[in-house]
Write a protein that holds these residues in place. Structure first.
Motif, PDB file in Angstrom:
ATOM      1  N   VAL A 174      -6.276 -52.076  -8.276  1.00 17.39           N
ATOM      2  CA  VAL A 174      -4.897 -51.884  -8.448  1.00 17.39           C
ATOM      3  C   VAL A 174      -4.766 -50.468  -9.223  1.00 17.39           C
ATOM      4  O   VAL A 174      -5.139 -50.562 -10.288  1.00 17.39           O
ATOM      5  N   TYR A 175      -4.107 -49.692  -8.631  1.00 17.52           N
ATOM      6  CA  TYR A 175      -3.881 -48.255  -9.419  1.00 17.52           C
ATOM      7  C   TYR A 175      -2.529 -48.272  -9.867  1.00 17.52           C
ATOM      8  O   TYR A 175      -1.524 -48.821  -9.084  1.00 17.52           O
ATOM      9  N   SER A 176      -2.267 -47.432 -10.896  1.00 15.24           N
ATOM     10  CA  SER A 176      -1.009 -47.308 -11.370  1.00 15.24           C
ATOM     11  C   SER A 176      -0.237 -46.182 -10.545  1.00 15.24           C
ATOM     12  O   SER A 176      -1.163 -45.150 -10.101  1.00 15.24           O
ATOM     13  N   GLY A 177       1.151 -46.154 -10.479  1.00 14.42           N
ATOM     14  CA  GLY A 177       1.671 -44.908  -9.735  1.00 14.42           C
ATOM     15  C   GLY A 177       2.873 -44.364 -10.618  1.00 14.42           C
ATOM     16  O   GLY A 177       3.690 -43.976 -10.354  1.00 14.42           O
ATOM     17  N   ASP A 178       2.633 -44.864 -11.917  1.00 12.31           N
ATOM     18  CA  ASP A 178       3.617 -44.696 -13.026  1.00 12.31           C
ATOM     19  C   ASP A 178       2.895 -44.050 -14.158  1.00 12.31           C
ATOM     20  O   ASP A 178       2.453 -44.768 -15.112  1.00 12.31           O
ATOM     21  N   ASP A 179       3.184 -42.741 -14.553  1.00 10.01           N
ATOM     22  CA  ASP A 179       2.238 -42.235 -15.253  1.00 10.01           C
ATOM     23  C   ASP A 179       2.328 -42.645 -16.718  1.00 10.01           C
ATOM     24  O   ASP A 179       1.533 -42.619 -17.493  1.00 10.01           O
ATOM     25  N   PRO A 180       3.660 -42.718 -17.088  1.00 11.07           N
ATOM     26  CA  PRO A 180       3.895 -43.403 -18.561  1.00 11.07           C
ATOM     27  C   PRO A 180       3.266 -44.431 -18.984  1.00 11.07           C
ATOM     28  O   PRO A 180       2.872 -44.809 -19.952  1.00 11.07           O
ATOM     29  N   THR A 181       3.029 -45.329 -17.930  1.00 11.83           N
ATOM     30  CA  THR A 181       2.303 -46.750 -18.318  1.00 11.83           C
ATOM     31  C   THR A 181       1.097 -46.905 -17.560  1.00 11.83           C
ATOM     32  O   THR A 181       0.389 -48.163 -17.700  1.00 11.83           O
ATOM     33  N   ALA A 182       0.526 -45.974 -17.120  1.00 13.61           N
ATOM     34  CA  ALA A 182      -0.935 -46.199 -16.489  1.00 13.61           C
ATOM     35  C   ALA A 182      -1.696 -46.376 -17.266  1.00 13.61           C
ATOM     36  O   ALA A 182      -2.710 -47.442 -16.820  1.00 13.61           O
ATOM     37  N   TYR A 183      -1.933 -46.162 -18.306  1.00 17.67           N
ATOM     38  CA  TYR A 183      -2.986 -46.353 -19.262  1.00 17.67           C
ATOM     39  C   TYR A 183      -3.401 -47.819 -19.702  1.00 17.67           C
ATOM     40  O   TYR A 183      -4.273 -48.381 -19.715  1.00 17.67           O
ATOM     41  N   GLN A 184      -1.960 -48.426 -19.743  1.00 15.94           N
ATOM     42  CA  GLN A 184      -1.873 -49.745 -20.195  1.00 15.94           C
ATOM     43  C   GLN A 184      -2.452 -50.761 -19.120  1.00 15.94           C
ATOM     44  O   GLN A 184      -3.168 -51.584 -19.060  1.00 15.94           O
ATOM     45  N   LEU A 185      -1.932 -50.041 -17.908  1.00 12.93           N
ATOM     46  CA  LEU A 185      -2.658 -50.757 -16.425  1.00 12.93           C
ATOM     47  C   LEU A 185      -4.107 -50.697 -16.403  1.00 12.93           C
ATOM     48  O   LEU A 185      -4.792 -51.843 -16.056  1.00 12.93           O
ATOM     49  N   MET A 186      -4.708 -49.627 -16.537  1.00 12.57           N
ATOM     50  CA  MET A 186      -6.234 -49.370 -16.699  1.00 12.57           C
ATOM     51  C   MET A 186      -6.895 -50.288 -17.795  1.00 12.57           C
ATOM     52  O   MET A 186      -8.043 -50.751 -17.803  1.00 12.57           O
ATOM     53  N   LEU A 187      -6.291 -50.185 -19.061  1.00 15.89           N
ATOM     54  CA  LEU A 187      -6.665 -51.111 -20.113  1.00 15.89           C
ATOM     55  C   LEU A 187      -6.976 -52.547 -19.621  1.00 15.89           C
ATOM     56  O   LEU A 187      -7.707 -53.154 -20.139  1.00 15.89           O
ATOM     57  N   ALA A 188      -5.962 -52.801 -18.734  1.00 11.96           N
ATOM     58  CA  ALA A 188      -6.089 -54.415 -18.159  1.00 11.96           C
ATOM     59  C   ALA A 188      -6.832 -54.487 -16.942  1.00 11.96           C
ATOM     60  O   ALA A 188      -7.027 -55.467 -16.518  1.00 11.96           O
ATOM     61  N   GLY A 189      -7.784 -53.439 -16.684  1.00  7.79           N
ATOM     62  CA  GLY A 189      -8.594 -53.725 -15.501  1.00  7.79           C
ATOM     63  C   GLY A 189      -8.258 -52.635 -14.159  1.00  7.79           C
ATOM     64  O   GLY A 189      -8.887 -52.947 -13.305  1.00  7.79           O
ATOM     65  N   GLY A 190      -7.076 -52.087 -14.296  1.00  5.87           N
ATOM     66  CA  GLY A 190      -6.828 -51.038 -13.193  1.00  5.87           C
ATOM     67  C   GLY A 190      -7.742 -50.261 -12.935  1.00  5.87           C
ATOM     68  O   GLY A 190      -8.375 -49.632 -13.822  1.00  5.87           O
ATOM     69  N   ALA A 191      -7.788 -49.964 -11.732  1.00 10.45           N
ATOM     70  CA  ALA A 191      -8.834 -48.884 -11.192  1.00 10.45           C
ATOM     71  C   ALA A 191      -8.622 -47.561 -11.693  1.00 10.45           C
ATOM     72  O   ALA A 191      -9.649 -46.750 -11.557  1.00 10.45           O
ATOM     73  N   GLY A 192      -7.477 -47.134 -11.535  1.00 12.28           N
ATOM     74  CA  GLY A 192      -6.984 -45.875 -12.032  1.00 12.28           C
ATOM     75  C   GLY A 192      -5.544 -45.435 -12.019  1.00 12.28           C
ATOM     76  O   GLY A 192      -4.841 -46.269 -11.831  1.00 12.28           O
ATOM     77  N   ASN A 193      -5.221 -44.208 -11.503  1.00 17.95           N
ATOM     78  CA  ASN A 193      -3.719 -43.700 -11.729  1.00 17.95           C
ATOM     79  C   ASN A 193      -3.612 -42.589 -10.702  1.00 17.95           C
ATOM     80  O   ASN A 193      -4.344 -41.478 -10.850  1.00 17.95           O
ATOM     81  N   ILE A 194      -2.789 -42.823  -9.877  1.00 20.88           N
ATOM     82  CA  ILE A 194      -2.429 -41.817  -8.825  1.00 20.88           C
ATOM     83  C   ILE A 194      -1.182 -41.189  -9.568  1.00 20.88           C
ATOM     84  O   ILE A 194       0.023 -41.561  -9.757  1.00 20.88           O
ATOM     85  N   SER A 195      -1.430 -39.897  -9.739  1.00 21.45           N
ATOM     86  CA  SER A 195      -0.875 -39.083 -10.893  1.00 21.45           C
ATOM     87  C   SER A 195      -0.029 -37.900 -10.522  1.00 21.45           C
ATOM     88  O   SER A 195      -0.561 -36.926  -9.859  1.00 21.45           O
ATOM     89  N   VAL A 196       1.337 -37.806 -10.770  1.00 25.66           N
ATOM     90  CA  VAL A 196       1.910 -36.382 -10.699  1.00 25.66           C
ATOM     91  C   VAL A 196       1.584 -35.742 -11.712  1.00 25.66           C
ATOM     92  O   VAL A 196       1.433 -34.467 -11.475  1.00 25.66           O
TER      93      VAL A 196
END
Length: 290
Positions: free
Chosen positions: A183-205
């Motif tokens: 599960v990757y974040s596609g939302d830069d402002p909240t991506a770190y929160q998703l990664m702290l919860a086990g997200g794989a990474g951030n697809i980042s602008v």
């Protein structure tokens, strides 16, 4: 599993709108130098909607060739036509992409069953790892977690880019999904929160203009360093916010041109960033410490 900071790469263009191949090579080299973990070529930020099919495949191939296996390349191959998405995905596989990113069909507003059948059909047609992409703010169509979990049962559907910014929903998906489903974040402002919860990474602008900083932030967050991740994210928040003052990728392309990384080219119906926003975007870059 591809993890960390995955840049949603812009497609550099000259002022006449033609693809700037030299600039493309230079920004790929920049990401290799600055520690970006993976490059996503020809997604939304790469202006996939206005590249013709030939250009679309040429950009994917150019990125794959320049990267030369040093980091994974994910090719944006989604479409609101299932047949077109199959064609682009097959071309990306032939070009050597490591995975493909497929957006929820836009404009035609399929049902949840229609989305399931769309992605299942592509997965069965092309044997390459595939990442779903849910961005309802763009597509006017939202794929719910139940549909994602159904699709996660298909062997070569390996993850999702969740651009909703809904961390609670993302956490629920991480908890329910198979362990090897990213599960990757596609939302830069909240991506770190998703990664702290086990997200794989951030697809980042933001990684387009702050590649080293986004790579560091993703590494900290994935390592569970919550306080350090929050502090760094707060530092980058001006960029996260101001890069969406107008529709993406308008602000990020303008800022990259202002930084002399690319030219000012962008394709209609998108236009160059309005002048009244220039100072705000420059100030955001300075405030972030990049």
């Amino acid at each position: 599993m591809i993890t960390g900071s995955l840049v949603a790469l812009v497609t550099p263009m000259k002022t006449d709108g033609s693809v700037d191949w030299d600039a493309l090579n230079k920004i790929v080299d920049l990401h290799l130098e600055k520690g970006t973990d993976s490059i996503v070529a020809v997604g939304t930020t790469g202006e996939s909607a206005t590249l013709d099919p030939t250009e679309h495949c040429q950009v994917i191939r150019a990125v794959v060739e320049r990267v030369a296996g040093r980091i994974p390349v994910i090719a944006g191959t989604g479409a609101n036509s299932t047949a077109e998405a199959i064609h682009l995905t097959a071309e990306a596989k032939q070009a050597g992409a490591d995975a493909c990113l497929l957006v929820v069909p836009y404009y035609n507003k399929p049902t949840q069953e229609g989305m399931y059948q769309h992605f299942r059909t592509i997965a069965e047609a092309v044997d390459v790892p595939q990442i779903l992409y849910n961005v309802p703010g763009r597509t006017a169509c939202d794929m719910d977690n139940h549909t994602v979990l159904r699709l996660a049962e298909i062997d070569n559907i390996v993850g999702i880019k969740d651009a909703t910014g809904d961390v609670v929903r993302g956490k629920a998906l991480i908890a329910a999904a198979p362990e090897d489903f990213a599960v990757y974040s596609g939302d830069d402002p909240t991506a770190y929160q998703l990664m702290l919860a086990g997200g794989a990474g951030n697809i980042s602008v933001t990684a387009n203009v702050a590649p080293a900083e986004m790579a560091q932030l993703c590494a900290i967050a994935r390592n569970g360093e919550s306080e350090a991740a929050e502090l760094m994210n707060n530092r980058l928040m001006p960029l996260h916010e101001k890069l969406f003052m107008e529709s993406n990728p308008i602000p990020v392309k303008w800022l990259m041109a202002d930084m002399q990384l690319i030219d000012y080219g962008i394709r209609l119906p998108l236009t160059v960033l309005a002048e009244q926003y220039h100072d705000e975007v420059r100030a955001a870059l300075k405030a972030s410490g990049v």
